[in-house]
Design a protein around this motif. Structure first.
Motif, PDB file in Angstrom:
ATOM      1  N   PRO A  65       1.360   5.197   0.627  1.00 53.18           N
ATOM      2  CA  PRO A  65       0.723   6.317   1.323  1.00 53.18           C
ATOM      3  C   PRO A  65       0.618   7.533   0.405  1.00 53.18           C
ATOM      4  N   ALA A  66      -0.240   8.442   0.762  1.00 51.79           N
ATOM      5  CA  ALA A  66      -0.357   9.692   0.020  1.00 51.79           C
ATOM      6  C   ALA A  66       0.880  10.541   0.303  1.00 51.79           C
ATOM      7  N   GLU A  85       0.842  -1.185   0.000  1.00 56.06           N
ATOM      8  CA  GLU A  85       0.000   0.000   0.000  1.00 56.06           C
ATOM      9  C   GLU A  85       0.881   1.240   0.000  1.00 56.06           C
TER      10      GLU A  85
END
Length: 93
Positions: free
Chosen positions: A67-68, A65
């Motif tokens: 992250p922003a 995943e």
């Protein structure tokens, strides 16, 4: 074995799996929350009989995943009073 014996065996198996999920002994929801774990209907067997593989799958799902990105100094003003931060990502096409 009569036919009702097979039905009783199936009911006991489903009940045992339900109790194991409820007690937290197994996790049937998958390792990556809804994107398909690839384990199939008996994916809980990895968690029970091969826990290191199950933990490795959970860690791999977390590491994949992204992250922003954090806001940089030149990104403009933040609307902190409203509790919002707008991050515009460049189009990479």
């Amino acid at each position: 074995m009569p036919w009702w014996g097979w039905v009783a065996l199936g009911v006991v198996f489903v009940g045992a799996v339900a109790v194991a999920q409820w007690r937290g002994w197994i996790e049937l929801r998958g390792t990556n929350q809804g994107r398909g774990s690839g384990n199939g209907a008996f994916g809980f067997a990895d968690e029970v009989f091969h826990p290191t593989k199950h933990e490795a799958q959970k860690i791999a799902a977390i590491e994949n995943e992204l992250p922003a990105p954090a806001p940089a100094p030149g990104d403009g003003r933040l609307d902190l009073e409203a509790g919002r931060v707008r991050i515009e990502l460049p189009d990479e096409r």
